[in-house]
Design a protein around this motif. Structure first.
Motif, PDB file in Angstrom:
ATOM      1  N   LEU A   1      -6.615  -7.538  -8.585  1.00 40.71           N
ATOM      2  CA  LEU A   1      -5.336  -6.543  -8.959  1.00 40.71           C
ATOM      3  C   LEU A   1      -4.867  -6.572 -10.418  1.00 40.71           C
ATOM      4  O   LEU A   1      -4.660  -5.773 -10.927  1.00 40.71           O
ATOM      5  CB  LEU A   1      -4.363  -6.831  -7.880  1.00 40.71           C
ATOM      6  CG  LEU A   1      -4.414  -6.429  -6.449  1.00 40.71           C
ATOM      7  CD1 LEU A   1      -3.149  -6.933  -5.711  1.00 40.71           C
ATOM      8  CD2 LEU A   1      -4.357  -4.742  -6.757  1.00 40.71           C
TER       9      LEU A   1
ATOM     10  N   LYS B   1      -8.000 -11.209  -4.005  1.00 34.36           N
ATOM     11  CA  LYS B   1      -7.373  -9.921  -4.374  1.00 34.36           C
ATOM     12  C   LYS B   1      -6.426  -9.996  -5.572  1.00 34.36           C
ATOM     13  O   LYS B   1      -6.459  -9.005  -6.287  1.00 34.36           O
ATOM     14  CB  LYS B   1      -6.529  -9.723  -3.013  1.00 34.36           C
ATOM     15  CG  LYS B   1      -5.812  -8.387  -3.093  1.00 34.36           C
ATOM     16  CD  LYS B   1      -5.379  -8.056  -1.997  1.00 34.36           C
ATOM     17  CE  LYS B   1      -4.401  -8.897  -0.996  1.00 34.36           C
ATOM     18  NZ  LYS B   1      -3.802  -8.601   0.284  1.00 34.36           N
TER      19      LYS B   1
ATOM     20  N   GLN C   1      -5.979   0.010  -7.096  1.00 32.89           N
ATOM     21  CA  GLN C   1      -5.133  -0.817  -6.424  1.00 32.89           C
ATOM     22  C   GLN C   1      -5.313  -0.915  -4.920  1.00 32.89           C
ATOM     23  O   GLN C   1      -5.172  -1.781  -4.419  1.00 32.89           O
ATOM     24  CB  GLN C   1      -3.796  -0.535  -6.733  1.00 32.89           C
ATOM     25  CG  GLN C   1      -2.730  -1.594  -6.455  1.00 32.89           C
ATOM     26  CD  GLN C   1      -1.142  -1.326  -6.626  1.00 32.89           C
ATOM     27  OE1 GLN C   1      -1.171  -0.863  -7.680  1.00 32.89           O
ATOM     28  NE2 GLN C   1      -0.432  -1.469  -5.960  1.00 32.89           N
TER      29      GLN C   1
ATOM     30  N   HIS D   1       4.403   4.163  -5.773  1.00 29.72           N
ATOM     31  CA  HIS D   1       3.084   4.270  -6.027  1.00 29.72           C
ATOM     32  C   HIS D   1       2.547   5.637  -5.516  1.00 29.72           C
ATOM     33  O   HIS D   1       2.019   6.358  -6.274  1.00 29.72           O
ATOM     34  CB  HIS D   1       2.443   3.218  -5.137  1.00 29.72           C
ATOM     35  CG  HIS D   1       0.902   3.252  -5.310  1.00 29.72           C
ATOM     36  ND1 HIS D   1       0.043   4.161  -4.833  1.00 29.72           N
ATOM     37  CD2 HIS D   1       0.136   2.278  -5.834  1.00 29.72           C
ATOM     38  CE1 HIS D   1      -1.076   3.780  -5.007  1.00 29.72           C
ATOM     39  NE2 HIS D   1      -1.097   2.744  -5.555  1.00 29.72           N
TER      40      HIS D   1
ATOM     41  N   ILE E   1      -8.660  -2.080  -3.658  1.00 30.95           N
ATOM     42  CA  ILE E   1      -8.809  -3.501  -3.792  1.00 30.95           C
ATOM     43  C   ILE E   1      -7.945  -3.942  -2.762  1.00 30.95           C
ATOM     44  O   ILE E   1      -8.377  -5.063  -1.710  1.00 30.95           O
ATOM     45  CB  ILE E   1      -7.953  -4.042  -4.749  1.00 30.95           C
ATOM     46  CG1 ILE E   1      -9.121  -3.730  -6.180  1.00 30.95           C
ATOM     47  CG2 ILE E   1      -7.852  -5.543  -4.911  1.00 30.95           C
ATOM     48  CD1 ILE E   1      -8.542  -4.009  -7.654  1.00 30.95           C
ATOM     49  N   GLU E   2      -6.709  -3.433  -2.431  1.00 28.59           N
ATOM     50  CA  GLU E   2      -5.913  -4.120  -1.183  1.00 28.59           C
ATOM     51  C   GLU E   2      -6.605  -3.788   0.131  1.00 28.59           C
ATOM     52  O   GLU E   2      -6.281  -4.695   0.918  1.00 28.59           O
ATOM     53  CB  GLU E   2      -4.645  -3.503  -1.298  1.00 28.59           C
ATOM     54  CG  GLU E   2      -3.538  -3.832  -2.323  1.00 28.59           C
ATOM     55  CD  GLU E   2      -2.418  -2.997  -2.779  1.00 28.59           C
ATOM     56  OE1 GLU E   2      -2.240  -1.715  -2.257  1.00 28.59           O
ATOM     57  OE2 GLU E   2      -1.722  -3.175  -3.681  1.00 28.59           O
TER      58      GLU E   2
ATOM     59  N   ASN F   1      -7.565  -5.095 -12.707  1.00 27.98           N
ATOM     60  CA  ASN F   1      -7.462  -3.537 -12.750  1.00 27.98           C
ATOM     61  C   ASN F   1      -6.514  -3.235 -13.713  1.00 27.98           C
ATOM     62  O   ASN F   1      -6.662  -2.416 -14.477  1.00 27.98           O
ATOM     63  CB  ASN F   1      -7.098  -3.366 -11.194  1.00 27.98           C
ATOM     64  CG  ASN F   1      -6.658  -1.862 -11.111  1.00 27.98           C
ATOM     65  OD1 ASN F   1      -7.126  -0.920 -11.747  1.00 27.98           O
ATOM     66  ND2 ASN F   1      -5.838  -1.654 -10.414  1.00 27.98           N
ATOM     67  N   LYS F   2      -5.161  -3.963 -13.593  1.00 32.13           N
ATOM     68  CA  LYS F   2      -4.186  -3.569 -14.532  1.00 32.13           C
ATOM     69  C   LYS F   2      -4.710  -3.845 -15.945  1.00 32.13           C
ATOM     70  O   LYS F   2      -4.424  -2.737 -17.116  1.00 32.13           O
ATOM     71  CB  LYS F   2      -2.751  -4.185 -13.988  1.00 32.13           C
ATOM     72  CG  LYS F   2      -2.490  -3.954 -12.872  1.00 32.13           C
ATOM     73  CD  LYS F   2      -1.873  -2.359 -12.838  1.00 32.13           C
ATOM     74  CE  LYS F   2      -1.217  -2.155 -11.491  1.00 32.13           C
ATOM     75  NZ  LYS F   2      -1.071  -0.556 -11.144  1.00 32.13           N
TER      76      LYS F   2
ATOM     77  N   LYS G   1       0.921  -1.237   0.057  1.00 31.00           N
ATOM     78  CA  LYS G   1      -0.031  -0.294   0.188  1.00 31.00           C
ATOM     79  C   LYS G   1       0.912   1.417   0.016  1.00 31.00           C
ATOM     80  O   LYS G   1       1.662   1.487   0.846  1.00 31.00           O
ATOM     81  CB  LYS G   1      -1.011   0.184   1.386  1.00 31.00           C
ATOM     82  CG  LYS G   1      -1.694  -1.148   1.356  1.00 31.00           C
ATOM     83  CD  LYS G   1      -2.495  -1.097   2.719  1.00 31.00           C
ATOM     84  CE  LYS G   1      -3.340  -2.294   3.178  1.00 31.00           C
ATOM     85  NZ  LYS G   1      -4.038  -2.260   4.278  1.00 31.00           N
TER      86      LYS G   1
ATOM     87  N   SER H   1      -5.843   3.298 -11.998  1.00 31.26           N
ATOM     88  CA  SER H   1      -5.330   2.015 -11.815  1.00 31.26           C
ATOM     89  C   SER H   1      -4.590   1.918 -10.573  1.00 31.26           C
ATOM     90  O   SER H   1      -4.657   0.917  -9.813  1.00 31.26           O
ATOM     91  CB  SER H   1      -4.506   1.544 -12.802  1.00 31.26           C
ATOM     92  OG  SER H   1      -3.293   1.697 -12.956  1.00 31.26           O
TER      93      SER H   1
END
Lengths: 124, 134
Positions: A99, A95, A82, A20, A85-86, A102-103, A15, A78
């Motif tokens: 993920l 999960k 992410q 990120h 979702i996490e 999503n990508k 996370k 995205s």
């Protein structure tokens, strides 16, 4: 501290890692002017027909701005999803599937939009 | 009795979200995530729209007509509100990233400003579009 094995296994917090975090901020900053430009363009195109629309996209600045908006926007979203979702999916298998999806959506739909913009801008 | 003895049974929970006043900052955080998810979901329609333009004028006109239908306009207006909210609150986040605006009073004030601003901008955009103001 992260070992190579830990990195491959995806251990450790995924996370808001520094990369990120930074990418999310940079794309956010870029999206502000890109979005405003797109909105201004949409306003100028209200009620227009297909010909006016394709003429607008054919203009180089508009095409590049729209391409940038799509690419940066899809990347930003995205990254955002992410984290969502996490945060909420705890079943490891589910999960990972989400993920990946999503990508795939961000990349696939982004690619489709880029294709459409180029096609209309260059050939319509 | 260790924690891992039996699977946890859902215990009754006294209502809280429906009872206690929501801090505006809490609402703001939830809305930021919610609008983000909504904006993500809407990219499906953006992609369809652009691909329709790539297919050709007649197909594009059909898609545009659906988007301009009453339901389509409602969805688009809602999407534009989500966009403005996420944009304004995003700027609020960027301010925090720069280390500014962390006092409680500032966070509360900016949360309210963002909420009000999102509706104002949405109203302005649609006034301009629907009534040819610019």
């Amino acid at each position: 501290m992260q070992t190579p094995l830990g990195k491959i296994r995806g251990l450790g917090s995924a996370k808001e890692g520094v990369g990120h975090f930074w990418a999310q901020r940079v794309t956010a900053i870029a999206l502000i002017p890109l979005l405003l430009y797109f909105l201004a363009g949409l306003i100028s195109l209200r009620g227009a027909d297909y010909g006016a629309f394709s003429d607008w996209i054919a203009a180089p600045l508009n095409a590049v701005a729209l391409l940038a908006l799509v690419i940066v926007g899809f990347y930003h979203m995205s990254l955002g999803l992410q984290v969502v979702i996490e945060d909420y999916i705890h079943n490891e298998g589910a999960k990972i599937v989400l993920l990946v999806l999503n990508k795939f959506w961000a990349a696939g739909a982004g690619l489709a939009c880029v294709y459409a913009i180029l096609k209309v801008g260059l050939f319509a | 009795m260790s924690k891992n003895d039996a699977p946890a049974r859902a215990r009754p929970l006294s209502p809280h979200l429906q009872i206690y006043r929501w801090p505006v900052t809490m609402l703001s955080s939830i809305l930021h995530r919610g609008t983000g998810i909504a904006l993500y979901s809407g990219t499906l329609f953006l992609t369809i729209w652009l691909l329709a333009a790539a297919v050709g004028p007649s197909f594009f006109d059909q898609v545009a007509a659906i988007y301009a239908s009453p339901l389509g306009l409602v969805v688009t207006a809602g999407y534009s509100w989500a966009l403005f909210y996420h944009l304004l609150n995003g700027v609020r986040h960027l301010n925090w990233d720069a280390g500014l605006g962390f006092e409680i009073s500032q966070a509360n004030a900016s949360a309210t400003l963002v909420l009000v601003g999102s509706f104002v901008l949405t109203g302005l955009l649609w006034a301009v579009v629907l009534f040819d103001l610019i």
